[in-house]
Motif scaffolding. Structure first.
Motif, PDB file in Angstrom:
ATOM      1  N   ARG A 132      32.450  43.084  41.651  1.00  0.00           N
ATOM      2  CA  ARG A 132      31.263  42.277  41.917  1.00  0.00           C
ATOM      3  C   ARG A 132      30.720  41.713  40.614  1.00  0.00           C
ATOM      4  O   ARG A 132      30.829  42.341  39.559  1.00  0.00           O
ATOM      5  N   LEU A 133      30.119  40.545  40.696  1.00  0.00           N
ATOM      6  CA  LEU A 133      29.598  39.873  39.505  1.00  0.00           C
ATOM      7  C   LEU A 133      28.473  40.689  38.881  1.00  0.00           C
ATOM      8  O   LEU A 133      27.501  41.051  39.559  1.00  0.00           O
ATOM      9  N   THR A 134      28.608  40.990  37.593  1.00  0.00           N
ATOM     10  CA  THR A 134      27.593  41.778  36.894  1.00  0.00           C
ATOM     11  C   THR A 134      26.347  40.940  36.619  1.00  0.00           C
ATOM     12  O   THR A 134      26.369  39.706  36.696  1.00  0.00           O
ATOM     13  N   ALA A 135      25.283  41.620  36.239  1.00  0.00           N
ATOM     14  CA  ALA A 135      24.037  40.926  35.907  1.00  0.00           C
ATOM     15  C   ALA A 135      24.232  40.001  34.708  1.00  0.00           C
ATOM     16  O   ALA A 135      23.714  38.876  34.687  1.00  0.00           O
ATOM     17  N   GLU A 136      24.987  40.461  33.701  1.00  0.00           N
ATOM     18  CA  GLU A 136      25.213  39.627  32.524  1.00  0.00           C
ATOM     19  C   GLU A 136      26.021  38.389  32.884  1.00  0.00           C
ATOM     20  O   GLU A 136      25.691  37.266  32.476  1.00  0.00           O
ATOM     21  N   ALA A 137      27.086  38.559  33.667  1.00  0.00           N
ATOM     22  CA  ALA A 137      27.899  37.411  34.067  1.00  0.00           C
ATOM     23  C   ALA A 137      27.098  36.470  34.975  1.00  0.00           C
ATOM     24  O   ALA A 137      27.306  35.253  34.945  1.00  0.00           O
ATOM     25  N   ALA A 138      26.183  37.016  35.755  1.00  0.00           N
ATOM     26  CA  ALA A 138      25.320  36.170  36.579  1.00  0.00           C
ATOM     27  C   ALA A 138      24.431  35.299  35.706  1.00  0.00           C
ATOM     28  O   ALA A 138      24.188  34.124  36.013  1.00  0.00           O
ATOM     29  N   ARG A 139      23.936  35.852  34.602  1.00  0.00           N
ATOM     30  CA  ARG A 139      23.120  35.059  33.674  1.00  0.00           C
ATOM     31  C   ARG A 139      23.960  33.961  33.022  1.00  0.00           C
ATOM     32  O   ARG A 139      23.487  32.839  32.829  1.00  0.00           O
TER      33      ARG A 139
END
Length: 551
Positions: free
Chosen positions: A251-258
């Motif tokens: 799942r997409l991490t918070a950092e990669a989402a940013r």
């Protein structure tokens, strides 16, 4: 109402010079937005960035930060271009060039980003066209042949200098410290998934085609130790067991989402190779559908329900394109690169001025002049080995040959001969498959070169068969988006997703019987030249003389 109508996926294609992202509607594969981000460092071939450290012959490296920048720039730009709210995106898929491979720490940090290793060339990612490991590949092939390793026939009898084991052995023997610091030796296709999810995975495609993973395992430690005792533990650097294509990597991490502007926690598909994922974009995932992805080089991929040994192929891997079928790969090391080389080095200024006066590129001007000729009018035949030969000879130390030039030879003559040479190279590959009993039922073209109608017609005439063309200008990115839709649960498998989201135009180019007959005569001369120089004797000696003079 179809629930997929309101859902979208993102596909990200990491190429040789740039990365591109597309936003795709799950219900029908419509591409509603896209963006491209050029790599700041492009291909690193002469000196390491910021260090002045000079690279050797046949080196080609890249920068991991360039890849991250694609996530930071191309993905948000594609989303903005689409007008789709981020909340409606349910998955993201990626593809990469292969074998583009890098050494990393146990937590995925590229060694070239450690300050103390930044000036060490072997700490940087080696691009697919890094060919400086040919001597290491030669040793691997010779030993595997002598030991009758069962995996060798799956690769047409030779593995390539471009692949994981040859490049890994080169690192060990030329910089043992970097090799020792590398806890992981990982394809960029899998590394980027690690960046997106925080989870280390390996995909069955790169593992099988570039990592010699067959029948559930890699080459044994005793084989590797015979190459070099310190190489025995190499497979321990290759990470977890490979997982099937179309699967959920994480799942997409918070950092990669940013970075991306996408919702945290959406599905991230298992990594893949640019060529192989394009088969889904062309809805060419059934037995006998060969997809030729034509760009700087050409990769030929084809699913089949039959296992056979095809001489000089890059590999046959179970589930390597779609689960349940054998996936074959072959390729040509230089195609678009050859045409670009000729324009950059061999065209007089008068042609450049004429092209500019007509508002055309030099390529377009040469194409028009070449297309006006009858087949054989130039009196030339060329070997398309400017970047070595991937299939069927698997020798990156081969070089090009052009025969028949006179003082009357014009640039458009040579340009046409080079175009024809790449078509002849493709015919060699198709004939190798069919001779081995693996039928090529449809030839599908994808990639940037399909825009050149003259080039496509030459291929149809030389191959003596219709050409189908992909219905997207961003085949790999669309294919990655299709895989993302499967990983997100929108479709049960790649085949069903490709049937809805992929597209191609069948028989877009058909052969002309008269030109095809004329090309048969030229192709016979090409094969004679091909077979004469196939052992590499003269071409290898010339390369050695060049390298000695350079050093």
């Amino acid at each position: 109402m179809n629930a997929n109508n309101d859902r979208y996926v993102v596909g990200v294609d990491f190429g040789t010079l740039s990365g591109r992202a597309v936003v795709v509607r799950v219900s029908d594969g419509a591409e509603v937005g896209g963006a491209v981000h050029e790599y700041a460092h492009r291909v690193i071939e002469e000196r390491l960035p910021g260090t002045g450290v000079r690279l050797g012959d046949d080196w080609a490296l890249q920068s991991p930060e360039d890849w991250r920048e694609v996530l930071r720039h191309a993905v948000p730009a594609a989303l903005a271009d689409s007008g789709v709210p981020a909340a409606q995106v349910v998955g993201v898929g990626t593809d990469f060039t292969a074998c583009t491979v890098l050494p990393a720490t146990a937590d995925g940090l590229p060694l070239c980003e450690l300050p103390e290793l930044r000036d060490r060339p072997h700490a940087w990612p080696k691009l697919w066209k890094h060919h400086a490991a040919q001597s290491h590949a030669d040793r691997i092939n010779a030993l595997a042949d002598r030991r009758k390793e069962t995996w060798l026939p799956r690769y047409g009898g030779k593995i390539s200098a471009e692949w994981e084991f040859a490049k890994g052995l080169q690192v060990l023997e030329e910089d043992p410290e970097v090799y020792g610091r590398a806890d992981r030796w990982i394809e960029a296709a899998d590394w980027i998934i690690w960046e997106l999810t925080g989870v280390e995975t390996r995909n069955v495609c790169t593992a099988g085609y570039k990592g010699v993973y067959q029948d559930g395992g890699y080459p044994g430690e005793d084989f590797l130790a015979e190459l070099n005792p310190a190489f025995a533990g190499f497979t321990g650097k290759l990470g977890p067991e490979p997982v099937p294509l179309g699967g959920l990597a994480g799942r997409l991490t918070a950092e990669a989402a940013r970075w991306t502007g996408l919702p945290e926690g959406i599905a991230v598909a298992v990594g893949n190779v640019d060529a192989h994922v394009t088969a889904a974009a062309a809805d060419a995932v059934r037995p006998g559908q060969m997809v030729a992805i034509m760009g700087t080089s050409t990769c030929h991929v084809m699913p089949s329900d039959r296992l056979a040994e095809v001489p000089g192929m890059c590999g046959v891997v179970r589930d390597g394109i779609v689960p349940g079928l054998w996936g074959y790969e072959a390729g040509q090391s230089g195609v678009g690169d050859i045409f670009a080389w000729f324009v950059e080095t061999s065209v007089p200024e008068s042609y450049e001025r004429e092209a500019a006066s007509r508002g055309r590129t030099v390529h377009e001007h040469l194409t028009e002049l070449a297309a006006a000729q009858q087949v054989g009018r130039h009196g030339l035949v060329a070997l398309d080995w400017h970047n070595g030969n991937r299939s069927v000879l698997v020798d990156h130390n081969l070089s090009a040959v052009i025969v028949g030039q006179t003082l009357a030879t014009r640039p458009e003559d040579t340009y046409r001969a080079l175009v024809e040479a790449t078509a002849f190279g493709a015919r060699v590959i198709v004939e190798a498959f069919e001779t081995a009993g693996v039928a090529v039922q449809e030839f599908v073209v994808a990639g940037g070169l399909l825009k050149n109608r003259f080039l496509m017609q030459v291929y149809a005439d030389v191959l003596r068969r219709p050409l189908s063309v992909i219905g997207s200008g961003q085949g790999p990115a669309l294919g990655s988006a299709i895989h993302a839709a499967v990983a997100a649960g929108a479709y049960p498998d790649i085949t069903s997703a490709a049937a809805v989201m992929g597209r191609r135009e069948q028989a877009a180019y058909v052969p002309d019987a008269g030109r095809a007959d004329a090309y048969d005569r030229l192709y016979a001369e090409y094969r004679a030249l091909h077979d004469h120089f196939a052992d590499g004797g003269l071409l290898h000696r010339l390369r050695a003389i060049r390298n000695e003079a350079t050093n």
